[in-house]
Design a protein around this motif. Structure first.
Motif, mmCIF file in Angstrom:
data_model
loop_
_atom_site.group_PDB
_atom_site.id
_atom_site.type_symbol
_atom_site.label_atom_id
_atom_site.label_comp_id
_atom_site.label_asym_id
_atom_site.label_seq_id
_atom_site.Cartn_x
_atom_site.Cartn_y
_atom_site.Cartn_z
ATOM 1 N N LEU A 287 0.865 -1.177 0.000
ATOM 2 C CA LEU A 287 0.000 0.000 0.000
ATOM 3 C C LEU A 287 0.899 1.224 0.000
ATOM 4 N N ARG A 288 0.915 1.949 -1.094
ATOM 5 C CA ARG A 288 1.828 3.084 -1.189
ATOM 6 C C ARG A 288 1.271 4.110 -2.174
ATOM 7 N N PRO A 289 1.765 5.348 -2.063
ATOM 8 C CA PRO A 289 1.353 6.321 -3.083
ATOM 9 C C PRO A 289 1.753 5.785 -4.449
ATOM 10 N N TRP A 290 0.884 5.991 -5.400
ATOM 11 C CA TRP A 290 1.127 5.358 -6.684
ATOM 12 C C TRP A 290 2.370 5.926 -7.371
ATOM 13 N N ALA A 291 2.521 7.230 -7.330
ATOM 14 C CA ALA A 291 3.593 7.851 -8.096
ATOM 15 C C ALA A 291 4.900 7.889 -7.315
ATOM 16 N N THR A 292 5.552 6.756 -7.135
ATOM 17 C CA THR A 292 6.839 6.769 -6.458
ATOM 18 C C THR A 292 7.968 6.405 -7.392
ATOM 19 N N THR A 293 7.673 5.730 -8.450
ATOM 20 C CA THR A 293 8.740 5.480 -9.412
ATOM 21 C C THR A 293 8.661 6.563 -10.473
ATOM 22 N N LEU A 294 9.783 6.738 -11.116
ATOM 23 C CA LEU A 294 9.852 7.802 -12.097
ATOM 24 C C LEU A 294 8.795 7.640 -13.179
ATOM 25 N N GLU A 295 8.662 6.410 -13.609
ATOM 26 C CA GLU A 295 7.698 6.148 -14.676
ATOM 27 C C GLU A 295 6.306 6.604 -14.259
ATOM 28 N N GLU A 296 5.964 6.260 -13.020
ATOM 29 C CA GLU A 296 4.634 6.616 -12.529
ATOM 30 C C GLU A 296 4.491 8.124 -12.383
ATOM 31 N N ILE A 297 5.566 8.750 -11.894
ATOM 32 C CA ILE A 297 5.505 10.210 -11.748
ATOM 33 C C ILE A 297 5.240 10.872 -13.086
ATOM 34 N N PHE A 298 5.922 10.369 -14.081
ATOM 35 C CA PHE A 298 5.714 10.980 -15.399
ATOM 36 C C PHE A 298 4.318 10.762 -15.895
ATOM 37 N N LEU A 299 3.866 9.537 -15.731
ATOM 38 C CA LEU A 299 2.516 9.265 -16.195
ATOM 39 C C LEU A 299 1.546 10.172 -15.453
ATOM 40 N N GLU A 300 1.772 10.311 -14.155
ATOM 41 C CA GLU A 300 0.896 11.126 -13.330
ATOM 42 C C GLU A 300 0.948 12.596 -13.762
#
Lengths: 322, 251
Positions: A287-300
Motif C-alpha cells: 500500500l503506497r502512493p502510486w507515483a513513487t517510481t519515475l515512470e509513474e511520476i511521469f505518467l501522473e
C-alpha cells in the motif's frame, strides 16, 4: 546564478524546448529530471555556451549565455553526457590541457588538485584509454572542476557506474554543491531526491513541475492515487469492496491483484483501506502512493498536464517513455 | 593567441603518439629515399646535381599523405565527443581551427626537415675533395623548392582539415580530401583534356601543381604563387571555422 527565462530551442520544425523558465541559486543543487529526449541535454548545452537558444534568455552569473558566451564559459564547468576524453593522453596531461585552455593560473597544480578531489591521484600517469568506465567518469568530473567554476553543469554524471561508484560520486557532487551552483540531469528519481535541493521535472520540452523533493512528493500524494496489492478474492470483488470505502472516488485494476485507488481531494484513505482489506480476511501485500517510481511520476504529471493543455496541444500518438 | 599555442602543442604531441603519423613519415622517407638514390645514380658524372629533384616527388606524395595526417583533426573529436568540450571552452572557434592547423603543419614540417639529409649528402659529395664532382650543388633552387613545398604542404593540410570538419567519419574525410587534392594536382594537365584554351588555362591556374612544379621547384619565387598558397590556406581555415561554428546551430 542560473536564470532561465522563456527559453526556446527549435531544431527545424521540432521544438526541443518550449518556453521553459527556472532559476538556480548559489549553493544549490538543482536536479533536472526527465525521460530521454525531454530537453535536458539541450538546456545544458545552451547553458554551457555550446549552442545558442532560438528564443528567450539564459543567464549564468548575470551574463547572457549568447552575448557573453566566452565569459560564461569561463565560469562554467561542464560534463557532457558522453565524457569528453582524449584517450591517448595521460589523466594529468589531459587535465593540464583543459586547465591551460581555461586560462587557469598554475595549470599543473590545479590538475593535481582536481585529480585528488576525485580520488584519482594514483592514476595521474595512466593513459585515459586504460581507465575503467567509473574512473573515466571521475576524470570527466575532474575536468569540469579543474578551473574551480562557480557553476557546474553535469549531464547524467552517474550513468553507467556501479552502486559503489555512484555513492562516491554523489558524495562528491554534494560536497561541490555546498559552495557552487550545480545543475545536474538524471532520470533516476531516487538520485534526484537524495542529491538535489530542488527538482525540475521536464517532459517533451515543457517543465512539468519544479519544487523541493519533499514538497513535490507531497503534492503528488495529495492529488493522489494509491497503489494497493491485495491477495484474496477475484479482482472484481476486491475492486468493488475497495470502491465502497469512505473517501474513495475510483478504483482501477491495471493487473490482477493490483489496484489503483483514487481518493477524493484532501482525504487520506490509507487506514480505512487497510482496515477493510483485513476485515475481509485478505492479505494486504502493498500500500503506497502510486507515483513513487519515475515512470509513474511521469505518467501522473504528464497526464495532468495533458489535461490542462488538451485544448492547446495537438494530440500525440503513443508515448515514448524510457 | 595563447589558446592557439596550447591547441597546436596538443595536436603536435598527438601526432607523436599516434602510429599513423609515424607510418606516414616512414612511407615518405622510403619513397623519397628511393627517389633520391635513383636520381643520384643517374646524375653522377653526367648531370649537375639537383637538390630539388627529390622535392618534386615529395609534392606528389603529399597529395596522398596529407589527408592521412588531417583526417582525424575534427572527425575524431566529433565522434569521441571531445569537440563538445572544445566548443564549451572559453576559446574562439577560429582559435581551435588555427591551433589544429598549426599543429598539423608543424608535424609536416618535421617530416620535411628529415629530407634535409639528402641535401646534406649532396653537399658532402659535391664539395668533398675525394670525389671532385663538379659542378657543386646550387643552393638557390633548393631553398626556393623548400619554401614551395612548405607552402604547398600547408595548403594541402588546410584542404584536408576542411573535409575532416565536414564529416564525423575519418575514412570519409581522408578519402574526400585525397580525391580533392588529386584533382587539384591533375588540374595541371588540363591542357591535354580541355580543348578550349582559355578554360584550360583557368583550370590550370587553380591547380596546386602549376604553382609549385613550374615555379618554386625550378628556383623561381613568384609573388603570385606565394599569394595563391597563402590565400588558399586562409580561405580553407575560414571555411573550416564556419563549418565548425555551424555545429552549434545544427546541435
Amino acid at each position: 546564478m542560473i536564470e532561465v527565462h522563456n527559453l526556446t530551442k527549435r531544431y527545424g520544425r521540432f521544438v526541443a524546448l518550449d518556453r521553459i523558465s527556472f532559476r538556480a541559486h548559489q549553493g544549490e543543487i538543482v536536479g533536472f529530471l526527465g525521460p530521454n529526449g525531454a530537453g535536458k541535454t539541450t538546456t545544458m548545452r545552451i547553458l554551457s555556451g555550446y549552442m545558442p537558444p532560438t528564443d528567450g534568455a539564459a543567464k549564468v552569473a548575470g551574463l547572457d549565455v549568447f552575448e557573453d558566451s566566452l565569459e560564461v564559459r569561463r565560469r562554467v564547468g561542464y560534463l557532457p553526457e558522453t565524457v569528453p576524453l582524449y584517450r591517448d593522453m595521460t589523466t594529468r596531461g589531459y587535465l593540464k590541457f583543459v586547465a591551460e585552455l581555461r586560462g587557469t593560473p598554475h595549470p599543473k597544480q590545479r590538475a593535481d588538485e582536481a585529480l585528488e578531489r576525485v580520488g584519482m591521484q594514483d592514476r595521474a600517469r595512466s593513459l585515459i584509454r586504460s581507465l575503467s568506465k567509473g574512473m573515466r567518469q571521475r576524470v570527466g568530473l575532474a575536468q569540469a572542476i579543474v578551473h574551480d567554476p562557480q557553476v557546474l553543469i553535469l549531464d547524467e554524471p552517474t550513468i553507467g557506474l556501479d552502486p559503489h561508484q555512484v555513492q562516491d560520486l554523489r558524495a562528491l557532487i554534494r560536497e561541490l554543491g555546498r559552495t557552487r551552483t550545480v545543475l545536474l540531469s538524471t532520470h533516476i528519481l531516487s538520485e534526484a531526491e537524495q542529491l538535489c535541493d530542488r527538482i525540475v521535472i521536464i517532459d517533451r520540452g515543457h517543465i512539468v513541475a519544479q519544487d523541493t523533493p519533499d514538497r513535490l512528493r507531497e503534492t503528488l500524494f495529495q492529488g493522489g492515487r494509491l497503489f494497493v496489492r491485495v491477495d484474496g478474492d477475484t479482482p472484481q470483488a476486491v475492486a468493488r469492496v475497495l470502491g465502497r470505502v469512505r473517501g474513495v472516488e475510483k478504483v482501477e485494476t491495471p493487473r490482477d491483484g493490483e489496484y489503483i485507488v483514487r481518493a477524493r481531494a484532501g482525504q487520506d484513505v490509507r487506514a480505512a483501506l487497510a482496515e477493510t482489506v483485513v476485515e475481509h480476511g485478505w492479505a494486504l501485500l502493498e500500500l503506497r502512493p502510486w507515483a513513487t517510481t519515475l515512470e509513474e511520476i511521469f505518467l501522473e504529471l504528464t497526464s495532468r498536464m495533458d489535461a490542462t493543455h488538451a485544448s492547446k496541444a495537438p494530440k500525440r500518438k503513443g508515448r515514448g517513455y524510457a | 593567441m595563447r589558446s592557439v599555442r596550447i591547441i597546436a602543442r596538443r595536436e603536435l604531441t598527438q601526432y607523436f603518439t599516434s602510429p599513423i603519423a609515424y607510418l606516414v613519415a616512414f612511407a615518405i622517407l622510403m619513397l623519397t629515399g628511393w627517389q633520391f638514390n635513383v636520381d643520384l645514380a643517374r646524375r653522377v658524372g653526367t648531370l649537375p646535381p639537383d637538390g630539388a629533384a627529390v622535392l618534386g616527388a615529395f609534392g606528389f606524395f603529399t597529395v596522398f599523405f596529407a589527408p592521412l595526417l588531417t583526417m582525424r583533426l575534427f572527425a575524431e573529436e566529433a565522434r569521441e565527443g571531445t569537440l563538445e568540450l572544445m566548443l564549451t571552452m572559453p576559446v574562439r572557434d577560429s582559435d581551435i581551427v588555427l591551433g589544429k592547423f598549426i599543429g598539423a603543419w608543424l608535424y609536416f614540417s618535421a617530416i620535411l626537415a628529415l629530407t634535409l639529409v639528402y641535401q646534406g649528402i649532396w653537399l658532402a659529395i659535391t664539395t668533398a675533395r675525394a670525389y671532385e664532382l663538379r659542378p657543386e650543388l646550387d643552393i638557390g633552387p633548393v631553398i626556393s623548392a623548400y619554401m614551395g613545398i612548405w607552402l604547398f604542404g600547408g595548403a594541402t593540410l588546410a584542404i584536408g582539415m576542411l573535409f575532416s570538419a565536414i564529416t564525423e567519419n575519418q575514412i570519409v574525410a581522408g578519402y574526400l580530401s585525397m580525391s580533392a587534392l588529386f584533382i587539384l594536382w591533375l588540374g595541371d594537365f588540363s591542357g591535354s583534356v580541355i580543348q578550349n584554351r582559355a578554360l584550360a588555362q583557368a583550370v590550370r591556374t587553380l591547380s596546386l601543381q602549376a604553382h609549385y612544379s613550374t615555379s618554386f621547384l625550378i628556383g623561381v619565387i613568384r609573388f603570385e604563387d606565394v599569394v595563391f598558397f597563402v590565400g588558399l590556406i586562409v580561405a580553407m581555415l575560414f571555411i573550416t571555422t564556419r563549418v565548425v561554428e555551424s555545429r552549434r546551430w545544427r546541435g
